[in-house]
Design an enzyme around this catalytic site. Sequence first.
Site, PDB file in Angstrom:
ATOM      1  N   HIS A 159       0.813  -1.225   0.000  1.00 45.72           N
ATOM      2  CA  HIS A 159       0.000   0.000   0.000  1.00 45.72           C
ATOM      3  C   HIS A 159       0.847   1.276   0.000  1.00 45.72           C
ATOM      4  O   HIS A 159       0.320   2.369  -0.225  1.00 45.72           O
ATOM      5  CB  HIS A 159      -0.942   0.031   1.208  1.00 45.72           C
ATOM      6  CG  HIS A 159      -2.014  -1.008   1.163  1.00 45.72           C
ATOM      7  ND1 HIS A 159      -2.915  -1.100   0.123  1.00 45.72           N
ATOM      8  CD2 HIS A 159      -2.327  -2.022   2.019  1.00 45.72           C
ATOM      9  CE1 HIS A 159      -3.747  -2.123   0.351  1.00 45.72           C
ATOM     10  NE2 HIS A 159      -3.404  -2.701   1.488  1.00 45.72           N
ATOM     11  N   ASP A 195      -2.620 -10.361  -2.621  1.00 45.88           N
ATOM     12  CA  ASP A 195      -3.252  -9.896  -1.380  1.00 45.88           C
ATOM     13  C   ASP A 195      -4.721  -9.543  -1.674  1.00 45.88           C
ATOM     14  O   ASP A 195      -5.060  -9.128  -2.787  1.00 45.88           O
ATOM     15  CB  ASP A 195      -2.492  -8.667  -0.866  1.00 45.88           C
ATOM     16  CG  ASP A 195      -2.939  -8.211   0.517  1.00 45.88           C
ATOM     17  OD1 ASP A 195      -2.252  -8.532   1.500  1.00 45.88           O
ATOM     18  OD2 ASP A 195      -3.993  -7.527   0.613  1.00 45.88           O
ATOM     19  N   HIS A 197      -6.380  -7.054  -0.736  1.00 45.48           N
ATOM     20  CA  HIS A 197      -6.550  -5.622  -0.999  1.00 45.48           C
ATOM     21  C   HIS A 197      -5.715  -5.194  -2.206  1.00 45.48           C
ATOM     22  O   HIS A 197      -4.614  -5.710  -2.408  1.00 45.48           O
ATOM     23  CB  HIS A 197      -6.115  -4.800   0.222  1.00 45.48           C
ATOM     24  CG  HIS A 197      -6.799  -5.204   1.493  1.00 45.48           C
ATOM     25  ND1 HIS A 197      -6.225  -6.092   2.390  1.00 45.48           N
ATOM     26  CD2 HIS A 197      -7.995  -4.853   2.004  1.00 45.48           C
ATOM     27  CE1 HIS A 197      -7.060  -6.260   3.412  1.00 45.48           C
ATOM     28  NE2 HIS A 197      -8.140  -5.531   3.212  1.00 45.48           N
ATOM     29  N   ASP A 284      -4.751 -12.880   3.090  1.00 43.00           N
ATOM     30  CA  ASP A 284      -6.001 -12.384   3.677  1.00 43.00           C
ATOM     31  C   ASP A 284      -7.212 -12.702   2.784  1.00 43.00           C
ATOM     32  O   ASP A 284      -8.324 -12.277   3.070  1.00 43.00           O
ATOM     33  CB  ASP A 284      -5.936 -10.887   4.028  1.00 43.00           C
ATOM     34  CG  ASP A 284      -5.179 -10.046   3.023  1.00 43.00           C
ATOM     35  OD1 ASP A 284      -4.856 -10.549   1.922  1.00 43.00           O
ATOM     36  OD2 ASP A 284      -4.930  -8.863   3.330  1.00 43.00           O
TER      37      ASP A 284
HETATM   38  C1  SP5 Z   1      -1.288  -5.184   3.853  1.00 44.87           C
HETATM   39  C2  SP5 Z   1      -2.772  -5.180   4.076  1.00 44.87           C
HETATM   40  O1  SP5 Z   1      -3.411  -6.221   3.938  1.00 44.87           O
HETATM   41  N1  SP5 Z   1      -3.333  -4.038   4.480  1.00 44.87           N
HETATM   42  C3  SP5 Z   1      -4.745  -3.960   4.671  1.00 44.87           C
HETATM   43  C4  SP5 Z   1      -5.177  -2.695   5.324  1.00 44.87           C
HETATM   44  C5  SP5 Z   1      -6.665  -2.673   5.537  1.00 44.87           C
HETATM   45  N2  SP5 Z   1      -7.052  -1.727   6.515  1.00 44.87           N
HETATM   46  C6  SP5 Z   1      -8.441  -1.346   6.538  1.00 44.87           C
HETATM   47  C7  SP5 Z   1      -9.343  -2.478   6.904  1.00 44.87           C
HETATM   48  C8  SP5 Z   1     -10.790  -2.113   6.840  1.00 44.87           C
HETATM   49  C9  SP5 Z   1     -11.618  -3.328   7.193  1.00 44.87           C
HETATM   50  N3  SP5 Z   1     -13.012  -3.059   7.150  1.00 44.87           N
HETATM   51  C10 SP5 Z   1     -13.863  -4.236   7.453  1.00 44.87           C
HETATM   52  C11 SP5 Z   1     -13.780  -4.647   8.891  1.00 44.87           C
HETATM   53  C12 SP5 Z   1     -14.746  -5.744   9.250  1.00 44.87           C
HETATM   54  N4  SP5 Z   1     -14.959  -5.774  10.685  1.00 44.87           N
HETATM   55 ZN    ZN Z   2      -4.417  -7.105   2.413  1.00 45.37          ZN
END
Ligand code: SP5
Ligand code: ZN
Length: 342
Positions: A159, A195, A197, A284
């Site tokens: 990211h 990943d 994301h 993930d």
């Molecule tokens: C490296 C990596 O995988 N970074 C991911 C960062 C994500 N951060 C924000 C997560 C938002 C999650 N929203 C849903 C939560 C459900 N309880």
């Molecule tokens: Zn991720």
Amino acid sequence: MNTVYSAEHQLHHGKHELIDGRLEPCVEKPERAERILKEIRHAKLGEVIAPQDFGLEPLTRVHNQAYLGFLQTAYRDWQAAHKLGDALPYVWPTSTSRHTEPRAIEAKLGRYAFDAGTPITPGSWQAACSSANVALTGAQRVTQGAHAAFALCRPPGHHASRAHYGGYCFLNNASIAAQALLDQGASSVAILDVDYHHGNGTQAIFYHRPEVLFVSIHADPAQEYPYFSGYSDETGEGAGEGATLNLPLPQGTLWDDYAEALEVGLERIHVFAPGALIVSLGVDTFKHDPIARFRLESTNFTTLGAHIATLKLPTLFVMEGGYAVEALGGNVVNVLRGFLER
Ligand code: SP5
Ligand code: ZN
């Protein structure tokens, strides 16, 4: 396959991230890397080696100087301004803001961060540097002729862009490794980001560059973090046009649909015929991940590794996300074993 690991990752240990309206305990925690290391050792996957220190130079090939300077002193500046706990941003510039360089630490945090989920702690800079050195050491193994290496990076990197941190990432380890491979003579590199994301940082770093192909399979940004990039119509720009391929999939995706996207991505990499492959390895996508919503089974990760191996490219795996700590080590080992055993 060698695993590169440093215990210095433990120096980055955030307390809370702002998530869904609450300050929650960080899901990106030291236990993650320790669990992975334990399973790697248990599976006797190969030697675990320590990183070399490559200094600042390879970081400046990807990140800008002002950003690196900010990261280096951010926690000290936060403390000197009598702020408490970890440094988290809470004010951001927008398109109508002044563009003068901010002086106050709270303004700098907003200038360089793109989310409020990535605390800076006393040891974050040192841990981020060691994570980059882990990736660089893995890249060096590949340059020296190893068929594959696993960089057990923590904190993760995909990211982070040239001058922005967020998504638990400070330095873009995979991009730093890709640039190092190019600097050591590779004519082109492909990055496959699996990943959950979108790897917005990696995409941005190489968006205009034809010699780095970026292929990413991730949750549809219309529904999921990081929201502002990762759509299929982002294909690169200028000389880099056509060297970005985004394959977004809906929340709830199971292996069969995932595998179809994977084949499309692998075919593109095969045609690109790079000198080396970097896999931004996030697990993930696992069905029990606490912050993500794909539904891959642990056994699917073995198949994922085996499919990646069909490319027959020198391959560096760089650890990214994965937060279901109970299954994390096993899922990572499955990818690497699937790759090795094919
Ligand atoms: C490296 C990596 O995988 N970074 C991911 C960062 C994500 N951060 C924000 C997560 C938002 C999650 N929203 C849903 C939560 C459900 N309880
Ligand atoms: Zn991720």
